[in-house]
Design an enzyme around this catalytic site. Structure first.
Site, PDB file in Angstrom:
ATOM      1  N   GLU A  52     -21.738  20.346   6.584  1.00 57.22           N
ATOM      2  CA  GLU A  52     -21.446  19.884   4.958  1.00 57.22           C
ATOM      3  C   GLU A  52     -20.228  18.807   5.223  1.00 57.22           C
ATOM      4  O   GLU A  52     -19.385  18.902   6.326  1.00 57.22           O
ATOM      5  CB  GLU A  52     -20.430  20.905   4.330  1.00 57.22           C
ATOM      6  CG  GLU A  52     -21.271  22.061   4.041  1.00 57.22           C
ATOM      7  CD  GLU A  52     -20.484  23.178   3.269  1.00 57.22           C
ATOM      8  OE1 GLU A  52     -21.278  24.307   2.995  1.00 57.22           O
ATOM      9  OE2 GLU A  52     -19.304  22.777   2.851  1.00 57.22           O
TER      10      GLU A  52
ATOM     11  N   CYS B 256     -14.219  14.281   3.731  1.00 57.84           N
ATOM     12  CA  CYS B 256     -13.631  15.416   4.675  1.00 57.84           C
ATOM     13  C   CYS B 256     -15.288  15.759   5.355  1.00 57.84           C
ATOM     14  O   CYS B 256     -16.310  16.170   5.031  1.00 57.84           O
ATOM     15  CB  CYS B 256     -13.622  16.619   3.540  1.00 57.84           C
ATOM     16  SG  CYS B 256     -13.358  18.087   4.485  1.00 57.84           S
TER      17      CYS B 256
ATOM     18  N   CYS C 194     -18.318  28.051  12.925  1.00 57.11           N
ATOM     19  CA  CYS C 194     -17.153  28.117  13.460  1.00 57.11           C
ATOM     20  C   CYS C 194     -16.817  29.476  14.386  1.00 57.11           C
ATOM     21  O   CYS C 194     -17.327  30.530  13.624  1.00 57.11           O
ATOM     22  CB  CYS C 194     -16.149  27.764  12.743  1.00 57.11           C
ATOM     23  SG  CYS C 194     -14.282  27.864  13.464  1.00 57.11           S
TER      24      CYS C 194
ATOM     25  N   CYS D  11     -12.025  33.029  10.529  1.00 55.55           N
ATOM     26  CA  CYS D  11     -10.986  33.559   9.636  1.00 55.55           C
ATOM     27  C   CYS D  11     -11.629  34.140   8.459  1.00 55.55           C
ATOM     28  O   CYS D  11     -12.752  33.665   8.075  1.00 55.55           O
ATOM     29  CB  CYS D  11     -10.336  32.305   9.259  1.00 55.55           C
ATOM     30  SG  CYS D  11      -9.573  31.158  10.641  1.00 55.55           S
TER      31      CYS D  11
ATOM     32  N   CYS E  94     -12.751  32.483   4.991  1.00 54.16           N
ATOM     33  CA  CYS E  94     -13.295  31.108   4.907  1.00 54.16           C
ATOM     34  C   CYS E  94     -15.084  31.328   5.199  1.00 54.16           C
ATOM     35  O   CYS E  94     -15.497  32.091   6.255  1.00 54.16           O
ATOM     36  CB  CYS E  94     -12.979  30.331   6.363  1.00 54.16           C
ATOM     37  SG  CYS E  94     -13.837  29.173   6.765  1.00 54.16           S
TER      38      CYS E  94
ATOM     39  N   GLU F 274     -13.985  24.124  14.051  1.00 56.08           N
ATOM     40  CA  GLU F 274     -12.669  23.766  14.578  1.00 56.08           C
ATOM     41  C   GLU F 274     -12.566  22.679  15.243  1.00 56.08           C
ATOM     42  O   GLU F 274     -13.307  22.713  16.703  1.00 56.08           O
ATOM     43  CB  GLU F 274     -12.243  25.102  15.549  1.00 56.08           C
ATOM     44  CG  GLU F 274     -10.786  24.903  16.165  1.00 56.08           C
ATOM     45  CD  GLU F 274      -9.770  24.336  15.584  1.00 56.08           C
ATOM     46  OE1 GLU F 274      -9.294  24.913  14.556  1.00 56.08           O
ATOM     47  OE2 GLU F 274      -9.402  23.307  16.077  1.00 56.08           O
TER      48      GLU F 274
ATOM     49  N   CYS G 256     -14.826  24.763   2.767  1.00 51.04           N
ATOM     50  CA  CYS G 256     -15.516  24.960   3.955  1.00 51.04           C
ATOM     51  C   CYS G 256     -16.526  25.789   4.010  1.00 51.04           C
ATOM     52  O   CYS G 256     -16.323  27.024   4.003  1.00 51.04           O
ATOM     53  CB  CYS G 256     -14.166  25.504   4.575  1.00 51.04           C
ATOM     54  SG  CYS G 256     -14.348  25.537   6.528  1.00 51.04           S
TER      55      CYS G 256
HETATM   56  N1  SAH Z   1     -11.126  24.858  11.371  1.00 50.80           N
HETATM   57  C1  SAH Z   1      -9.940  23.878  10.829  1.00 50.80           C
HETATM   58  C2  SAH Z   1     -10.596  22.667  10.020  1.00 50.80           C
HETATM   59  C3  SAH Z   1     -11.614  23.336   9.245  1.00 50.80           C
HETATM   60  S1  SAH Z   1     -11.028  24.267   7.880  1.00 50.80           S
HETATM   61  C4  SAH Z   1      -8.866  24.624  10.317  1.00 50.80           C
HETATM   62  O1  SAH Z   1      -8.990  25.978  10.033  1.00 50.80           O
HETATM   63  O2  SAH Z   1      -7.866  23.920  10.303  1.00 50.80           O
HETATM   64  C5  SAH Z   1     -10.094  23.270   6.872  1.00 50.80           C
HETATM   65  C6  SAH Z   1      -9.047  23.881   5.923  1.00 50.80           C
HETATM   66  O3  SAH Z   1      -9.795  24.605   4.914  1.00 50.80           O
HETATM   67  C7  SAH Z   1      -8.152  24.865   6.565  1.00 50.80           C
HETATM   68  O4  SAH Z   1      -6.840  24.736   6.302  1.00 50.80           O
HETATM   69  C8  SAH Z   1      -8.776  26.315   6.109  1.00 50.80           C
HETATM   70  O5  SAH Z   1      -7.831  27.330   6.159  1.00 50.80           O
HETATM   71  C9  SAH Z   1      -9.147  25.789   4.644  1.00 50.80           C
HETATM   72  N2  SAH Z   1      -9.985  26.789   4.030  1.00 50.80           N
HETATM   73  C10 SAH Z   1     -11.058  27.704   4.589  1.00 50.80           C
HETATM   74  N3  SAH Z   1     -11.552  28.382   3.615  1.00 50.80           N
HETATM   75  C11 SAH Z   1     -10.896  28.256   2.490  1.00 50.80           C
HETATM   76  C12 SAH Z   1     -10.959  28.871   1.368  1.00 50.80           C
HETATM   77  N4  SAH Z   1     -11.872  29.998   0.916  1.00 50.80           N
HETATM   78  N5  SAH Z   1     -10.125  28.468   0.229  1.00 50.80           N
HETATM   79  C13 SAH Z   1      -9.266  27.697   0.718  1.00 50.80           C
HETATM   80  N6  SAH Z   1      -8.926  26.873   1.826  1.00 50.80           N
HETATM   81  C14 SAH Z   1      -9.825  27.342   2.734  1.00 50.80           C
HETATM   82 FE1  SF4 Z   2     -12.951  27.939  11.599  1.00 45.26          FE
HETATM   83 FE2  SF4 Z   2     -11.227  26.817  10.030  1.00 45.26          FE
HETATM   84 FE3  SF4 Z   2     -13.136  28.267   8.776  1.00 45.26          FE
HETATM   85 FE4  SF4 Z   2     -10.930  29.322  10.227  1.00 45.26          FE
HETATM   86  S1  SF4 Z   2     -10.508  28.006   8.413  1.00 45.26           S
HETATM   87  S2  SF4 Z   2     -13.273  29.818  10.498  1.00 45.26           S
HETATM   88  S3  SF4 Z   2     -10.833  27.880  11.987  1.00 45.26           S
HETATM   89  S4  SF4 Z   2     -13.207  26.580   9.866  1.00 45.26           S
END
Ligand code: SAH
Ligand code: SF4
Length: 369
Positions: free
Chosen positions: A83, A102, A109, A113, A116, A169, A342
């Site tokens: 995406e 973005c 990934c 998390c 996410c 990541e 994300c």
């Molecule tokens: N993996 C990296 C970059 C991609 S995620 C990282 O984790 O930093 C980019 C951002 O989107 C991160 O800060 C992540 O925590 C946030 N993110 C992921 N899922 C989300 C959600 N459901 N609501 C808000 N932010 C989210």
């Molecule tokens: Fe990966 Fe970033 Fe999503 Fe965590 S928030 S699972 S590091 S993409």
């Protein structure tokens, strides 16, 4: 470029051709090698049989916020999907208009998390530098970026920012991401200044240290999300390898050595990480060095056990950080209606064929990709 130059020279082409091809394929109106009409026809067809125009096979775009946000799902040649999102912020008061693209660094990934959508779907594969750059190029060829026909490499320096906040990541794919950043910087290509690029990481400490050495002008964002290890072990599981103290130390090293302010990202989850005690703990981590806290209300994934913090709780959290002297902003949750966090749109379209059309912008339909 050296590869292309060598290929052209081997065919007896003049050396200026390489630059001509580079400028041509980055022009917003060029959507195939056949469009490079300033080149001899025979050369165009030779190029087309030797090189791919894009590593992206199909793109499906939907838009929201009256066209201010547009989200793309790209299908790569092996069927993996990633995406990218374009967000426009109109000028407000003294703040100039701004566009942010973005992009993804991996298909899926491995960090996992739980809040996410990408993390829940698991790891697909690493993206190549070309696949990373092609996401930015995709937006170049759409009216959303509004570059106009006057475009030339480097002419739009500062016109938009690129953030690695899509799927993946980036520092688990550091060498390819760094190469992609160098390609984005290249004045013969897009010429995007390093200061307009941000790498967001869940806290891969050796990768942060590599950024200090290899990309000291690129911005760093650290996704902290919790100020105590017990909670961060759950929310950002990579914390078991590099706990909070190690990540903050790496952030400080980055700030000290580069002189650049590090952004600490903190997703606000109702009744989980948004208490006054945790705000004070976060203030303790962010205080005394060149950092900035960015609070992001959680955009819940389908079936999520969590929801975003209510506004009064966010305000109280902000107040505690402000009183402690920590610069803090609250990010608006743009594109919520199109699942812009994300990996969410990807999850929604999983297993379905991509229509592969660009939607209309306002009432003016635009061509297919
Ligand atoms: N993996 C990296 C970059 C991609 S995620 C990282 O984790 O930093 C980019 C951002 O989107 C991160 O800060 C992540 O925590 C946030 N993110 C992921 N899922 C989300 C959600 N459901 N609501 C808000 N932010 C989210
Ligand atoms: Fe990966 Fe970033 Fe999503 Fe965590 S928030 S699972 S590091 S993409």
């Amino acid at each position: 470029m050296p590869q292309l130059a060598a290929w052209l020279v081997a065919r007896g082409e003049p050396v200026y051709r390489a630059r001509q091809v580079m400028a041509g394929i980055h022009h917003p109106e060029v959507t195939a090698l056949a469009d490079l009409t300033e080149l001899p026809r025979a050369l165009r067809s030779e190029l087309a049989s030797a090189f791919r125009f894009s590593t992206i096979a199909v793109t499906h775009v939907i838009e929201a916020d009256g066209g201010l946000t547009a989200k793309a799902v790209h299908e790569l040649e092996d069927g993996q999907r990633i995406e990218s999102v374009l967000m426009r912020t109109p000028a407000r008061g003294a703040a100039a208009a701004r566009t942010t693209i973005c992009i993804s660094s991996q298909a899926g990934c491995a960090v996992g998390c739980p809040f996410c959508a990408t993390g829940q779907a698991g790891f697909g594969r690493q993206l190549t530098p070309a696949e990373i750059v092609d996401q930015v190029l995709h937006w170049h060829r759409t009216p959303w970026l509004a570059l106009g026909t006057e475009w030339r490499p480097g002419a739009h320096r500062g016109h938009y920012n690129v953030v690695f906040m899509g799927m993946g990541e980036p520092l688990n794919n550091a060498s390819r991401v760094f190469e992609a950043v160098r390609l984005l910087n290249d004045p013969d290509r897009l010429g995007i200044g390093a200061r307009h690029i941000t790498v967001s990481t869940s806290g891969v400490v050796p990768g942060i240290d590599r950024m200090v050495d290899e990309l000291p002008q690129v911005n760093l964002a650290i996704s902290l999300h919790a100020a105590v290890d017990e909670l961060r072990d759950e929310l950002v599981p990579i914390n078991r390898k590099w706990p909070i103290a190690a990540v903050i130390e790496a952030g400080r090293r980055f700030a000290d050595r580069t002189g650049r302010r590090v952004s600490i990202e903190y997703v606000m989850i109702d009744d989980l990480n948004d208490t006054a005690t945790l705000a004070r703990a976060l203030a303790g981590l962010a205080r005394g060095w060149l950092s900035h806290v960015n609070l992001i209300p959680l955009n819940p994934t389908p079936g999520s056990r969590w929801s975003g913090s209510p506004r009064p709780r966010i305000d109280a959290f902000v107040e505690i950080l402000r009183e402690a002297g920590v610069p803090v902003t609250v990010r608006d949750t743009r594109g919520r209606e199109i699942e812009a966090a994300c990996g969410q749109l990807h999850a929604q379209l999983a297993g379905r064929a991509l229509p592969g059309r660009l939607v209309a912008i306002g009432s003016a339909p635009v061509g297919a990709t």
